[in-house]
Design a protein around this motif. Structure first.
Motif, PDB file in Angstrom:
ATOM      1  N   GLU A  51     -44.933  -1.678  55.694  1.00 50.80           N
ATOM      2  CA  GLU A  51     -44.091  -0.498  55.553  1.00 50.80           C
ATOM      3  C   GLU A  51     -42.649  -0.907  55.297  1.00 50.80           C
ATOM      4  O   GLU A  51     -42.070  -1.661  56.083  1.00 50.80           O
TER       5      GLU A  51
ATOM      6  N   GLN B 186     -38.662  -0.123  55.173  1.00 48.28           N
ATOM      7  CA  GLN B 186     -37.747   0.666  55.985  1.00 48.28           C
ATOM      8  C   GLN B 186     -36.514   1.022  55.155  1.00 48.28           C
ATOM      9  O   GLN B 186     -36.189   0.338  54.184  1.00 48.28           O
TER      10      GLN B 186
ATOM     11  N   ASP C 257     -34.002  -1.566  53.268  1.00 47.87           N
ATOM     12  CA  ASP C 257     -34.658  -2.800  52.836  1.00 47.87           C
ATOM     13  C   ASP C 257     -34.283  -3.134  51.398  1.00 47.87           C
ATOM     14  O   ASP C 257     -34.092  -2.239  50.569  1.00 47.87           O
TER      15      ASP C 257
ATOM     16  N   ASN D 167     -34.045  -6.772  55.241  1.00 44.50           N
ATOM     17  CA  ASN D 167     -33.147  -5.691  55.625  1.00 44.50           C
ATOM     18  C   ASN D 167     -31.768  -5.982  55.047  1.00 44.50           C
ATOM     19  O   ASN D 167     -31.297  -7.115  55.078  1.00 44.50           O
TER      20      ASN D 167
END
Length: 117
Positions: A47, A49, A52, A65
């Motif tokens: 997944e 975020q 990202d 990130n």
């Protein structure tokens, strides 16, 4: 930019293929701690975020990130085999010091939070 060598990409593809999830990708990050102040984190995720940043190399999707990019820009990830086994290596041009195990570092701008390895 983050670079994966062909050897690293091949090994990551093998590891992902052994999992039962075709949505997996490699997530690379940095966290406080380690002998020199910061430690690398590397693992699989499925997944993305908010915040990202996506990279792709040799058919491998790599996510970082946005807050960790300042520590990881220009990093080269390789996979090396030796008589003692194999493992990933991270060559970080932003690091001015690292510990003997190579999994902890600090930069010119930030010392992190050194702790026991």
């Amino acid at each position: 930019m983050i670079n994966l060598t062909e050897n690293a990409s091949k090994k990551i593809k093998e590891m992902i293929a052994s999992e039962d999830n075709d949505k997996l990708f490699l997530r690379l990050g940095v966290r406080p701690g380690g002998c020199s102040g910061f430690s690398y984190g590397m693992g699989f995720d499925d997944e993305e975020q908010e915040g990202d940043v996506l990279f792709e190399a040799h058919g491998v999707k790599l996510v970082v990130n946005k807050d960790d990019i300042r520590f990881l820009d220009g990093v080269n990830i390789d996979f090396k085999e030796s008589m003692m086994g194999g493992g990933f290596t991270i060559d970080n041009p932003n690091a001015i010091a690292s510990c003997g195990c190579g999994s902890s570092f600090r930069t010119k701008e930030e010392a992190g939070t050194p702790s026991d390895c």
